[in-house]
Design a protein around this motif. Structure first.
Motif, short mmCIF file in Angstrom:
data_model
loop_
_atom_site.label_atom_id
_atom_site.label_comp_id
_atom_site.label_asym_id
_atom_site.label_seq_id
_atom_site.Cartn_x
_atom_site.Cartn_y
_atom_site.Cartn_z
N ARG A 83 -49.90 -118.93 41.82
CA ARG A 83 -50.51 -117.47 41.62
C ARG A 83 -51.82 -117.51 41.31
N ILE A 84 -52.42 -118.68 40.54
CA ILE A 84 -53.82 -118.66 40.40
C ILE A 84 -54.65 -118.92 41.78
N SER A 85 -53.99 -119.75 42.70
CA SER A 85 -54.57 -119.80 43.84
C SER A 85 -54.64 -118.28 44.80
N GLN A 86 -53.55 -117.77 44.88
CA GLN A 86 -53.61 -116.58 45.26
C GLN A 86 -54.51 -115.45 44.88
N ILE A 87 -54.65 -115.45 43.49
CA ILE A 87 -55.53 -114.50 42.83
C ILE A 87 -56.96 -114.81 43.23
N GLU A 88 -57.37 -116.10 43.34
CA GLU A 88 -58.78 -116.69 43.55
C GLU A 88 -59.02 -116.18 45.01
N ASP A 89 -58.09 -116.56 45.96
CA ASP A 89 -58.22 -116.22 47.45
C ASP A 89 -58.42 -114.61 47.67
N MET A 90 -57.77 -113.82 46.82
CA MET A 90 -57.93 -112.29 46.67
C MET A 90 -59.24 -111.96 46.18
N LEU A 91 -59.76 -112.37 45.28
CA LEU A 91 -60.87 -112.01 44.67
C LEU A 91 -62.11 -112.30 45.46
N LYS A 92 -62.04 -113.79 46.12
CA LYS A 92 -63.01 -114.22 46.93
C LYS A 92 -63.26 -113.48 48.14
N ASN A 93 -62.17 -112.60 48.66
CA ASN A 93 -62.21 -112.03 49.90
C ASN A 93 -62.20 -110.58 49.54
N ALA A 94 -62.40 -110.05 48.18
CA ALA A 94 -62.34 -108.58 47.91
C ALA A 94 -63.53 -107.80 48.44
N VAL A 95 -63.12 -106.46 48.64
CA VAL A 95 -64.07 -105.57 49.01
C VAL A 95 -63.64 -104.45 48.18
N ILE A 96 -64.44 -104.11 47.20
CA ILE A 96 -64.05 -102.85 46.33
C ILE A 96 -64.31 -101.72 47.12
N VAL A 97 -63.21 -100.89 46.99
CA VAL A 97 -63.31 -99.59 47.72
C VAL A 97 -62.90 -98.39 46.59
N SER A 98 -63.73 -97.45 46.77
CA SER A 98 -63.34 -96.06 45.77
C SER A 98 -62.74 -95.11 46.71
N GLN A 99 -62.39 -94.39 45.89
CA GLN A 99 -61.78 -93.08 46.66
C GLN A 99 -63.20 -92.28 47.28
N HIS A 100 -63.07 -91.90 48.52
CA HIS A 100 -64.17 -91.17 48.99
C HIS A 100 -63.96 -90.35 50.00
N HIS A 101 -64.82 -89.48 50.41
CA HIS A 101 -64.51 -88.32 51.28
C HIS A 101 -65.26 -88.65 52.78
N SER A 102 -64.52 -88.78 53.76
CA SER A 102 -64.91 -89.13 55.02
C SER A 102 -64.14 -88.21 56.01
N SER A 103 -64.75 -88.01 57.38
CA SER A 103 -64.00 -87.23 58.21
C SER A 103 -62.91 -87.97 58.96
N THR A 104 -62.78 -89.36 58.86
CA THR A 104 -61.69 -89.93 59.26
C THR A 104 -60.81 -90.75 58.40
N VAL A 105 -59.73 -91.24 58.48
CA VAL A 105 -59.15 -91.97 57.53
C VAL A 105 -59.27 -93.40 57.46
N GLU A 106 -59.88 -94.01 56.26
CA GLU A 106 -60.02 -95.39 56.47
C GLU A 106 -59.57 -95.60 54.95
N VAL A 107 -59.82 -96.99 54.50
CA VAL A 107 -59.36 -97.57 53.25
C VAL A 107 -60.14 -96.79 52.35
N GLY A 108 -59.24 -96.08 51.32
CA GLY A 108 -60.09 -95.25 50.38
C GLY A 108 -59.67 -94.07 50.33
N SER A 109 -59.45 -93.63 51.52
CA SER A 109 -58.94 -92.22 51.95
C SER A 109 -57.85 -91.53 51.08
N SER A 110 -58.09 -90.47 50.66
CA SER A 110 -56.80 -89.53 50.30
C SER A 110 -56.66 -88.56 51.00
N LEU A 111 -55.47 -88.37 51.52
CA LEU A 111 -55.04 -87.31 52.44
C LEU A 111 -53.66 -86.76 52.16
#
Length: 162
Positions: free
Chosen positions: A71-99
Motif C-alpha cells: 500500500r505504501i508503494s501504491q500510494i507513493e506511485d499515485m502521489l508521484k504521478n498525481a495531477v490535482i484536478v478541481s471541479q471546473h466549467h468547460s464546454s467539453t467533458v474532461e476530468v473534473g467536469s460535473s454533468l
C-alpha cells in the motif's frame, strides 16, 4: 490542452482532487509511522514465541507487513504521478467536469468525471477510464454517446455540463 489530457491518460497519471490527495498523504504518513511500527512489534512478539515454521502469529504479521509495504508503494506511485484536478466549467467533458446525463429509458443522473482512485458510482463519481467515462470524454452538452455493456449498447445523452 486536449492533446495534453489524452497524453496524460496514456501514462501513469493519477487524477486526484485536492481532498483525495491530502487523504492519501495522511494515509501514507500513518502507514509509515504507526502501522509499520505496530507490525514490527507484532513480528518481534511472534518471534519470541519460538518455532517460526508453525507460528501462525508470525506468518500473519509477515502478511500484514507485506500488505502495508504494498500500500505504501501504491500510494507513493499515485502521489508521484498525481495531477490535482478541481471541479471546473468547460464546454467539453474532461476530468473534473460535473454533468447531468440521461440514460436511454431512465431518469437523469448527476455525475462527476474523476480519476480511478476516487471513482464511486453511489456518489455519482465516474472514473474517466470506465466505459461511461471514456465515452463521455471530449463531448458537449446535447451529445449522445454509446456505451457498450454486457447487455448491448446503451445510449447516454449529456443534458448539461455544469
Amino acid at each position: 490542452r486536449k492533446q495534453a489530457i489524452l497524453y496524460a491518460m496514456n501514462n501513469d497519471t493519477q487524477y486526484l482532487s485536492k481532498e483525495k490527495h491530502q487523504e492519501l498523504q495522511q494515509e501514507l504518513i500513518r502507514l509509515k509511522t504507526i502501522d509499520r511500527k505496530e507490525v514490527a512489534q507484532h513480528l518481534e512478539d511472534a518471534k519470541a514465541l519460538g518455532d517460526l515454521s508453525e507460528n501462525a502469529e508470525y506468518h500473519e504479521a509477515r502478511e500484514r507487513q507485506a500488505d502495508i509495504e504494498d500500500r505504501i508503494s501504491q500510494i507513493e506511485d499515485m502521489l508521484k504521478n498525481a495531477v490535482i484536478v478541481s471541479q471546473h466549467h468547460s464546454s467539453t467533458v474532461e476530468v473534473g467536469s460535473s454533468l447531468t446525463v440521461k440514460k436511454e429509458g431512465a431518469s437523469e443522473m448527476e455525475c462527476m468525471i474523476v480519476g480511478t482512485e476516487e471513482a464511486n458510482s453511489i456518489d455519482g463519481k465516474i472514473s474517466h477510464q470506465s466505459p461511461l467515462g471514456m465515452a463521455l470524454m471530449g463531448h458537449k452538452a446535447g451529445d449522445t454517446v454509446v456505451v457498450a455493456t454486457p447487455k448491448g449498447p446503451v445510449n447516454y445523452t449529456i443534458v448539461k455540463l455544469k
